[in-house]
Design a protein around this motif. Structure first.
Motif, PDB file in Angstrom:
ATOM      1  N   ILE A  40       0.847  -1.190   0.000  1.00 28.50           N
ATOM      2  CA  ILE A  40       0.000   0.000   0.000  1.00 28.50           C
ATOM      3  C   ILE A  40       0.885   1.244   0.000  1.00 28.50           C
ATOM      4  N   VAL A  41       0.650   2.133  -0.933  1.00 30.15           N
ATOM      5  CA  VAL A  41       1.333   3.430  -0.977  1.00 30.15           C
ATOM      6  C   VAL A  41       0.253   4.517  -0.912  1.00 30.15           C
ATOM      7  N   VAL A  42       0.365   5.384   0.090  1.00 32.17           N
ATOM      8  CA  VAL A  42      -0.598   6.470   0.262  1.00 32.17           C
ATOM      9  C   VAL A  42      -0.009   7.747  -0.329  1.00 32.17           C
ATOM     10  N   VAL A  43      -0.739   8.349  -1.258  1.00 31.19           N
ATOM     11  CA  VAL A  43      -0.346   9.639  -1.836  1.00 31.19           C
ATOM     12  C   VAL A  43      -1.278  10.697  -1.250  1.00 31.19           C
ATOM     13  N   ALA A  44      -0.721  11.629  -0.463  1.00 33.07           N
ATOM     14  CA  ALA A  44      -1.515  12.650   0.226  1.00 33.07           C
ATOM     15  C   ALA A  44      -1.172  14.024  -0.334  1.00 33.07           C
ATOM     16  N   GLN A  45      -2.162  14.671  -0.941  1.00 28.54           N
ATOM     17  CA  GLN A  45      -1.975  15.968  -1.580  1.00 28.54           C
ATOM     18  C   GLN A  45      -2.488  17.087  -0.676  1.00 28.54           C
ATOM     19  N   ASP A  46      -1.625  18.059  -0.367  1.00 28.15           N
ATOM     20  CA  ASP A  46      -2.020  19.255   0.384  1.00 28.15           C
ATOM     21  C   ASP A  46      -3.049  20.031  -0.442  1.00 28.15           C
ATOM     22  N   ILE A 111      -3.238   8.377   8.438  1.00 29.05           N
ATOM     23  CA  ILE A 111      -2.686   7.323   7.580  1.00 29.05           C
ATOM     24  C   ILE A 111      -2.329   6.099   8.410  1.00 29.05           C
ATOM     25  N   VAL A 112      -1.685   6.333   9.537  1.00 27.41           N
ATOM     26  CA  VAL A 112      -1.295   5.218  10.410  1.00 27.41           C
ATOM     27  C   VAL A 112      -2.528   4.492  10.938  1.00 27.41           C
ATOM     28  N   ASP A 113      -3.518   5.253  11.414  1.00 30.21           N
ATOM     29  CA  ASP A 113      -4.722   4.639  11.986  1.00 30.21           C
ATOM     30  C   ASP A 113      -5.464   3.788  10.964  1.00 30.21           C
ATOM     31  N   LYS A 114      -5.516   4.253   9.724  1.00 30.71           N
ATOM     32  CA  LYS A 114      -6.334   3.578   8.714  1.00 30.71           C
ATOM     33  C   LYS A 114      -5.648   2.367   8.099  1.00 30.71           C
ATOM     34  N   TYR A 115      -4.319   2.415   7.965  1.00 36.60           N
ATOM     35  CA  TYR A 115      -3.645   1.375   7.200  1.00 36.60           C
ATOM     36  C   TYR A 115      -2.576   0.615   7.989  1.00 36.60           C
ATOM     37  N   SER A 116      -2.421   0.888   9.274  1.00 33.91           N
ATOM     38  CA  SER A 116      -1.318   0.284  10.034  1.00 33.91           C
ATOM     39  C   SER A 116      -1.421  -1.234  10.123  1.00 33.91           C
ATOM     40  N   ASN A 117      -2.629  -1.792  10.070  1.00 40.62           N
ATOM     41  CA  ASN A 117      -2.794  -3.244  10.152  1.00 40.62           C
ATOM     42  C   ASN A 117      -2.773  -3.912   8.782  1.00 40.62           C
ATOM     43  N   GLN A 118      -2.426  -3.138   7.760  1.00 42.10           N
ATOM     44  CA  GLN A 118      -2.335  -3.676   6.408  1.00 42.10           C
ATOM     45  C   GLN A 118      -0.884  -3.556   5.934  1.00 42.10           C
ATOM     46  N   ASN A 119      -0.658  -3.873   4.669  1.00 42.60           N
ATOM     47  CA  ASN A 119       0.709  -3.840   4.123  1.00 42.60           C
ATOM     48  C   ASN A 119       1.079  -2.413   3.704  1.00 42.60           C
ATOM     49  N   LEU A 120       1.046  -1.492   4.691  1.00 45.01           N
ATOM     50  CA  LEU A 120       1.405  -0.092   4.425  1.00 45.01           C
ATOM     51  C   LEU A 120       2.914  -0.001   4.236  1.00 45.01           C
ATOM     52  N   SER A 121       3.334   0.420   3.050  1.00 43.73           N
ATOM     53  CA  SER A 121       4.757   0.378   2.711  1.00 43.73           C
ATOM     54  C   SER A 121       5.395   1.744   2.554  1.00 43.73           C
ATOM     55  N   ALA A 122       4.615   2.769   2.208  1.00 46.02           N
ATOM     56  CA  ALA A 122       5.184   4.107   2.024  1.00 46.02           C
ATOM     57  C   ALA A 122       4.054   5.127   1.959  1.00 46.02           C
ATOM     58  N   ALA A 123       4.415   6.366   2.271  1.00 47.21           N
ATOM     59  CA  ALA A 123       3.490   7.489   2.111  1.00 47.21           C
ATOM     60  C   ALA A 123       4.204   8.594   1.355  1.00 47.21           C
ATOM     61  N   VAL A 124       3.474   9.269   0.485  1.00 44.28           N
ATOM     62  CA  VAL A 124       4.027  10.384  -0.290  1.00 44.28           C
ATOM     63  C   VAL A 124       3.235  11.636   0.080  1.00 44.28           C
ATOM     64  N   LEU A 125       3.900  12.619   0.695  1.00 41.49           N
ATOM     65  CA  LEU A 125       3.265  13.881   1.061  1.00 41.49           C
ATOM     66  C   LEU A 125       3.654  14.948   0.049  1.00 41.49           C
ATOM     67  N   LEU A 149       7.904   9.876   1.827  1.00 47.54           N
ATOM     68  CA  LEU A 149       8.531  10.632   0.755  1.00 47.54           C
ATOM     69  C   LEU A 149       7.805  11.969   0.646  1.00 47.54           C
ATOM     70  N   THR A 150       8.538  13.032   0.490  1.00 47.98           N
ATOM     71  CA  THR A 150       7.927  14.358   0.416  1.00 47.98           C
ATOM     72  C   THR A 150       8.215  14.994  -0.940  1.00 47.98           C
ATOM     73  N   VAL A 151       7.204  15.697  -1.452  1.00 51.78           N
ATOM     74  CA  VAL A 151       7.372  16.493  -2.671  1.00 51.78           C
ATOM     75  C   VAL A 151       7.229  17.955  -2.259  1.00 51.78           C
TER      76      VAL A 151
END
Length: 657
Positions: A40-46, A111-125, A149-151
Motif C-alpha cells: 500500500i502506498v498512500v499519496v496525500a496531496q495538500d 494514515i497510520v490509523d487507517k492502514y497500520s494493520n495492512q501492508n502499508l509500505s510508504a506514504a508520499v506527502l 517521501l515528500t514532494v
C-alpha cells in the motif's frame, strides 16, 4: 462378456463403493489458500489555500498516481483541515486548493490509523510544509515503520514583509477585570523601515505605537493592558501598517475574540481519600481563570459546601456517613460530577436515583479506553481533542453493566479491550434536582500525563474536563427548542449549527422542519433549513465573510411555535495567508527521519524508481490452511457419480454387443 470387461466393471463399481465407505469415517481435508496483497502506498496531496492552482502540476500528479497504481495498491487522499480519500479520476474536481488550514501531523496520524494493520509500505506527502494547525509534525513521525517521501511545493523566497506574528491573551476574562494582551510583530527584508502597530475595539483605537525595523529578520513584542468593560464576546482588531513594496498585506491584520464573563464558578472537589486524580482535576480547572477551585476530603467537608456552583465527587459515596452529606447537596440542587472508583459504594450510589445505575457482580475492575461519540451535541470539542480521546490511557472501571436513562447524553463510550460497547464512560444526566455528570472510572491523572508526553501540553485533556464541569454547572435548560452554535468561526471555516426539539415529555424528536434566518451587519438575510440526524437537527451553512451575524431559528410542533435567536462572529483571520514561505527544511527532516527522500515537482516521477529500489517494499503473501469435510466437496461426489455412470453405461453398451 469378456473377462477384461467384467474386471473393468468390477473395478469401476468397487472404486465407487470404496469412496462411499470412506465417507463413513467423515474425513477432513486441509486446503491451503494463498493470497498476495500489493504494497500500500498512500499519496496525500495538500489541498490548502497556500498551494497555488496549477494545471500543469495536476497533470504531473495524475501521471504519478497512474505510474504508482501499476505496481502498488494506491490510496489517494487530500488533506488540510481534515484528511479525505478521493479517487484518481477526481483530481480535477476535488484538488482545488481551498482548505482553510493545514494539519500535517493529523494527516500522518490518520494514515497510520487507517492502514497500520495492512501492508502499508510508504506514504508520499505533496505539500509546501506550511503547517498552521495541529501538533509537532516531527513528533508525529516517531516510530513510523514506513518511509515518508515528500514532494516540496511552494516558494521558499523571503519577501519584504511586516506581519502580526503572534498574539498572547486570555480567551476568557471577567467583567471589570484588566487583562494583558501581547502582540508580536515580525518582519523580513525590511531593515530601516518604519511601521505602526494599533489595536481597535468597537471602532475606536485603544492602542497604537510606532517602531523602527532594525534588522532583516525582525521580531518585537508589544504589551498593553485592556479592561473587560462589558459581558459577551469582545472583538479586537490588530493592525500593523504596511511598508513600501510589501507583497503580502493579508498578514498585516489579525482579529482576536475575548469572552467576558460575569463571575467565576466555585468548584469543590471532594474525595473519599487522597488520590492523584484530585490534584490532576484541580490543576486542570485552575488553568482556566473561570474557576475558583477547592479540594478537600469528605471527612474535612467545608462548612460552606452548599455555596459551590458545582461539586466533583471522587469515589463517593463510600459509606453511609458521607451518603447523608451528598444527599444534602442533591436536595440543595447543587450540580454534581461523579467519578467512580474502587472505593465507591455502588449500592449506595444506585439508591440516589441519579439517572443511572451500575450493576456489578464483583469487586473486579476493567481497564477501559475511550470511544468518542460523534453525535454528542451538548458542547463541541476542538479537532485535536476529538482525535486524542481514542489514544488516552485506560481508566479503571468496575466490571458490570451501566444502565442509563434514555435521555442520557454520552461524550465517550467504554471500549473494553478490542470490544466497543454502548456503556457510557463520560456522560451527563438531567434529574429533578439538577444536572449530573458521570466519569465511570478513576486514574484521570494518566490522561493529563499522556497528553503532555505526546503534545507537550495539557490543553486537550483540560478542555474535556473544563467543558464537562461547565456543562454540569449550567442550570438546566427547560426550553423545548434549542440551537447550539459556537461564538466564533474563522472566515474560511463552514458555519455549523445543531438544533434540538423536545416534546412535552422532554424526549428528543425531529418530526418538524426547522428553518433559520441569518442576518449580517448590512441587514442582508440568508435563509436555511436544518437537516435531520437520528433525533436532532444539523446545519452546514457554508462560509461567511468576516463580521457580526445574528440569527433567528423557528419551528412548529403541533399548534405551538418555537423560536431561538442568537449571534456569532466570523473572524477575518486566514491561516493560509499569514505565512506564504514554504518550509522545505521541514519536509527534508520528515523524509530523513523516516528513511524517505525529498523530491521536487520537476522530478516527482522518480518516486516510482525510488520505491522499486527499496527492498523492504514488497508484496505480502498470506497462506491459510482451511479444514474442509470431504462430505462437503462437490468434486468428490462428482467422481463417485462419474464412476457409477461409467459402470452402468459400459454394462449397458457391452451387454448389447
Amino acid at each position: 462378456m469378456k473377462k477384461t470387461k467384467r474386471i473393468t466393471l468390477i473395478v469401476l463399481k468397487g472404486l465407487a463403493v470404496l469412496m462411499l465407505i470412506y465417507l463413513l469415517f467423515d474425513p477432513v481435508l486441509k486446503i491451503k489458500r494463498t493470497r498476495t496483497e500489493k504494497p500500500i502506498v498512500v499519496v496525500a496531496q495538500d489541498n490548502s489555500a497556500s498551494i497555488k492552482e496549477n494545471a500543469a502540476y495536476k497533470e504531473q500528479l495524475k501521471r504519478l498516481v497512474k505510474e504508482l497504481g501499476k505496481d502498488y495498491d494506491l490510496k489517494l487522499t487530500t488533506f488540510g483541515s481534515k484528511t479525505t480519500a478521493i479517487n484518481a479520476d477526481e483530481i480535477d474536481s476535488k484538488v482545488d486548493f481551498t482548505d482553510y488550514c493545514t494539519d500535517i501531523s493529523q494527516t500522518i496520524d490518520d494514515i497510520v490509523d487507517k492502514y497500520s494493520n495492512q501492508n502499508l509500505s510508504a506514504a508520499v506527502l505533496l505539500t509546501d510544509g506550511i503547517a498552521n494547525q495541529g501538533s509537532n509534525v516531527l513528533n508525529a513521525c516517531d516510530n513510523l515503520h514506513f518511509p515518508v517521501l515528500t514532494v516540496a511545493l511552494g516558494d521558499t523566497t523571503l519577501w519584504r514583509d511586516v506581519f502580526v506574528a503572534e498574539t498572547r491573551y486570555n480567551r476568557v476574562v471577567y467583567k471589570d477585570n484588566d487583562f494583558p494582551l501581547e502582540i508580536v510583530i515580525g518582519a523580513t527584508k525590511a531593515k530601516g523601515s518604519q511601521s505602526v502597530v494599533s489595536v481597535v475595539k468597537d471602532g475606536k483605537t485603544i492602542y497604537d505605537k510606532a517602531f523602527n525595523i532594525g534588522e532583516d529578520n525582525f521580531s518585537q513584542a508589544f504589551s498593553l493592558v485592556v479592561n473587560a468593560d462589558k459581558v459577551g464576546v469582545q472583538r479586537f482588531v490588530i493592525n500593523v501598517k504596511a511598508i513600501d513594496t510589501e507583497k503580502n498585506i493579508t498578514n498585516n491584520h489579525r482579529e482576536i475574540f475575548v469572552e467576558v464573563m460575569d463571575g467565576r464558578e466555585k468548584v469543590l472537589i471532594l474525595a473519599a481519600s487522597p488520590h492523584p486524580d484530585v490534584s490532576a482535576l484541580k490543576e486542570s480547572l485552575k488553568s482556566n481563570q473561570n474557576y475558583d477551585v477547592t479540594a478537600a476530603l469528605i471527612a474535612d467537608l467545608p462548612k460552606d459546601f452548599l455555596s459551590y456552583n458545582v461539586v466533583i465527587l471522587h469515589q463517593l459515596p463510600s459509606n453511609g456517613d458521607n451518603l447523608n452529606k451528598i444527599k444534602q447537596l442533591i436536595n440543595s440542587n447543587v450540580p454534581l460530577l461523579f467519578i467512580i472508583g474502587t472505593q465507591t459504594n455502588l449500592s449506595l450510589l444506585n439508591s440516589m436515583a441519579l439517572g443511572f445505575s451500575i450493576t456489578a457482580n464483583s469487586q473486579n475492575t476493567n481497564q477501559v479506553t475511550s470511544l468518542h461519540n460523534p453525535d454528542f451535541s451538548l458542547f463541541t470539542l476542538s479537532k485535536g481533542t476529538e482525535d486524542i480521546i481514542r489514544d488516552l490511557p485506560p481508566l479503571m472501571c468496575p466490571v458490570g453493566k451501566l444502565n442509563a436513562q434514555s435521555t442520557t447524553q454520552t461524550l465517550a463510550y467504554q471500549k473494553i479491550g478490542s470490544v466497543n460497547t454502548n456503556y457510557p464512560l463520560l456522560s451527563f444526566y438531567n434529574t429533578s434536582s439538577g444536572k449530573v455528570g458521570l466519569i465511570a472510572g478513576e486514574n484521570i491523572w494518566k490522561w493529563r500525563l499522556h497528553n503532555y508526553l505526546f503534545n507537550h501540553t495539557h490543553n486537550e485533556v483540560d478542555e474535556i474536563i473544563q467543558k464537562s464541569v461547565q456543562l454540569v454547572a449550567n442550570k438546566i435548560d427547560k426550553s423545548r427548542f434549542r440551537v447550539l452554535c459556537d461564538n466564533v468561526f474563522n472566515e474560511n471555516q463552514p458555519i455549523s449549527m445543531q438544533a434540538e426539539l423536545y416534546n412535552e415529555n422532554y424526549e428528543l424528536i425531529n418530526d418538524s422542519e426547522v428553518s433559520i434566518v441569518i442576518k449580517n451587519q448590512q441587514n442582508k438575510t440568508f435563509n436555511f433549513t436544518f437537516g435531520k440526524t437520528t433525533n436532532a437537527y444539523i446545519l452546514n451553512a457554508g462560509r461567511f465573510q468576516s463580521g457580526h451575524y445574528t440569527y433567528l431559528a423557528k419551528t412548529t410542533l403541533g399548534e405551538q411555535t418555537f423560536s431561538v435567536n442568537g449571534s456569532f462572529e466570523v473572524s477575518e483571520e486566514n491561516l493560509e495567508q499569514i505565512n506564504l514561505t514554504a518550509d522545505h527544511s521541514l519536509l527534508y527532516n520528515i523524509a530523513h527521519k523516516t528513511s524517505g527522500k525529498m523530491f521536487y515537482p520537476s522530478n516527482m516521477q522518480a518516486i516510482a524508481d525510488f520505491l522499486k529500489a527499496n527492498d523492504q517494499i514488497k508484496p505480502m503473501i498470506y497462506q491459510t490452511i482451511e479444514p474442509k469435510r470431504l462430505l462437503a466437496c462437490w468434486w468428490y461426489w462428482l467422481a463417485i457419480l462419474v464412476l457409477l455412470s461409467a459402470e452402468w453405461g459400459l454394462r449397458k453398451y457391452w451387454g448389447n454387443t
